[in-house]
Scaffold this motif. Structure first.
Motif, PDB file in Angstrom:
ATOM      1  N   ALA A   1       0.845  -1.203   0.000  1.00 23.12           N
ATOM      2  CA  ALA A   1       0.000   0.000   0.000  1.00 23.12           C
ATOM      3  C   ALA A   1       0.876   1.248   0.000  1.00 23.12           C
ATOM      4  O   ALA A   1       0.567   2.232  -0.678  1.00 23.12           O
ATOM      5  CB  ALA A   1      -0.925   0.003   1.212  1.00 23.12           C
ATOM      6  N   GLY A   2       1.972   1.228   0.737  1.00 23.75           N
ATOM      7  CA  GLY A   2       2.903   2.357   0.731  1.00 23.75           C
ATOM      8  C   GLY A   2       3.521   2.559  -0.639  1.00 23.75           C
ATOM      9  O   GLY A   2       3.656   3.695  -1.118  1.00 23.75           O
ATOM     10  N   LEU A   3       3.876   1.460  -1.294  1.00 22.24           N
ATOM     11  CA  LEU A   3       4.440   1.551  -2.647  1.00 22.24           C
ATOM     12  C   LEU A   3       3.390   2.050  -3.642  1.00 22.24           C
ATOM     13  O   LEU A   3       3.703   2.843  -4.538  1.00 22.24           O
ATOM     14  CB  LEU A   3       4.980   0.192  -3.085  1.00 22.24           C
ATOM     15  N   LEU A   4       2.169   1.609  -3.481  1.00 14.48           N
ATOM     16  CA  LEU A   4       1.088   2.062  -4.361  1.00 14.48           C
ATOM     17  C   LEU A   4       0.857   3.556  -4.206  1.00 14.48           C
ATOM     18  O   LEU A   4       0.687   4.270  -5.197  1.00 14.48           O
ATOM     19  CB  LEU A   4      -0.190   1.286  -4.020  1.00 14.48           C
ATOM     20  N   PHE A   5       0.876   4.035  -2.977  1.00 16.60           N
ATOM     21  CA  PHE A   5       0.719   5.463  -2.718  1.00 16.60           C
ATOM     22  C   PHE A   5       1.866   6.246  -3.352  1.00 16.60           C
ATOM     23  O   PHE A   5       1.648   7.289  -3.982  1.00 16.60           O
ATOM     24  CB  PHE A   5       0.645   5.703  -1.214  1.00 16.60           C
TER      25      PHE A   5
ATOM     26  N   LEU B   1      -7.059  13.918 -10.642  1.00 14.59           N
ATOM     27  CA  LEU B   1      -6.726  14.385  -9.288  1.00 14.59           C
ATOM     28  C   LEU B   1      -7.623  13.719  -8.244  1.00 14.59           C
ATOM     29  O   LEU B   1      -7.173  13.367  -7.151  1.00 14.59           O
ATOM     30  CB  LEU B   1      -6.846  15.906  -9.206  1.00 14.59           C
ATOM     31  N   ALA B   2      -8.886  13.548  -8.583  1.00 12.54           N
ATOM     32  CA  ALA B   2      -9.810  12.887  -7.656  1.00 12.54           C
ATOM     33  C   ALA B   2      -9.396  11.434  -7.414  1.00 12.54           C
ATOM     34  O   ALA B   2      -9.462  10.941  -6.275  1.00 12.54           O
ATOM     35  CB  ALA B   2     -11.236  12.958  -8.190  1.00 12.54           C
ATOM     36  N   THR B   3      -8.962  10.749  -8.477  1.00 10.06           N
ATOM     37  CA  THR B   3      -8.521   9.358  -8.287  1.00 10.06           C
ATOM     38  C   THR B   3      -7.234   9.308  -7.468  1.00 10.06           C
ATOM     39  O   THR B   3      -7.041   8.388  -6.678  1.00 10.06           O
ATOM     40  CB  THR B   3      -8.339   8.608  -9.619  1.00 10.06           C
ATOM     41  N   PHE B   4      -6.361  10.304  -7.646  1.00  7.41           N
ATOM     42  CA  PHE B   4      -5.159  10.368  -6.808  1.00  7.41           C
ATOM     43  C   PHE B   4      -5.554  10.501  -5.334  1.00  7.41           C
ATOM     44  O   PHE B   4      -4.995   9.813  -4.469  1.00  7.41           O
ATOM     45  CB  PHE B   4      -4.253  11.535  -7.219  1.00  7.41           C
ATOM     46  N   VAL B   5      -6.514  11.353  -5.057  1.00  5.11           N
ATOM     47  CA  VAL B   5      -6.983  11.512  -3.670  1.00  5.11           C
ATOM     48  C   VAL B   5      -7.568  10.193  -3.167  1.00  5.11           C
ATOM     49  O   VAL B   5      -7.335   9.791  -2.017  1.00  5.11           O
ATOM     50  CB  VAL B   5      -8.001  12.665  -3.569  1.00  5.11           C
TER      51      VAL B   5
END
Length: 165
Positions: free
Chosen positions: A41-45, A73-77
């Protein structure tokens, strides 16, 4: 446990020891799986942040933003929120409280036989495993959501770059 021969007691202890070993193995594997999921999850972020940095800079570099940029941008959030929920510290129980164990089974007026100790620890570890199972399933679902959002984010940034070219 009166009325049980020493041979039957040894057999019973061996069986409880098998259950204990299996409970230990299951908890250990569950802990490794949760730690692995949190690392991913950290790598995905990080991947999402890098994607937004590079592709977002290209898409927004001309000072124009379109619906695809806003959706990206919304998907990044979304990826960020899902990843941070996975990474947020939780209280997982992967070990017993040794103080309670010693007080209840060893320092008791009559110390418990080893087979009873193996039995009780096995049952306690199974309860811990089942409690953590639900939480780990929720983390896995969040990870899948974040992974899907990252794919959508890349697609949206690519469309945003192509539409501003």
């Amino acid at each position: 446990m009166e009325g049980i021969s020493s041979r039957e007691r040894a057999d019973q202890d061996a069986l409880y020891k098998v259950a204990y070993d299996e409970a230990m193995r299951a908890l250990s594997e569950q802990r490794v799986a949760i730690d692995s999921l949190r690392t991913r999850a950290g790598l995905l972020f990080s991947a999402s942040a890098i994607t937004t940095s590079f592709l977002g800079a290209q898409a927004l570099g001309r000072g124009e933003s379109d619906i695809f940029s806003w959706l990206a941008l919304a998907t990044f959030v979304g990826v960020a929120v899902a990843s941070l929920v996975i990474l947020w510290p939780r209280k997982w129980e992967f070990a017993t409280n040794q103080r309670n164990l010693i007080r209840s089974y060893i320092d008791a007026e009559v110390p418990a036989p080893i087979e009873l100790l193996h039995r009780e620890l096995s049952l306690h570890m199974n309860d811990s495993y089942l409690e953590s199972w639900e939480g780990s399933g929720q983390l896995a679902a969040l990870f899948q959501l974040a992974s899907g959002l990252l794919v959508i984010e890349v697609i949206l940034w690519t469309i945003a770059i192509a539409s501003t070219a």
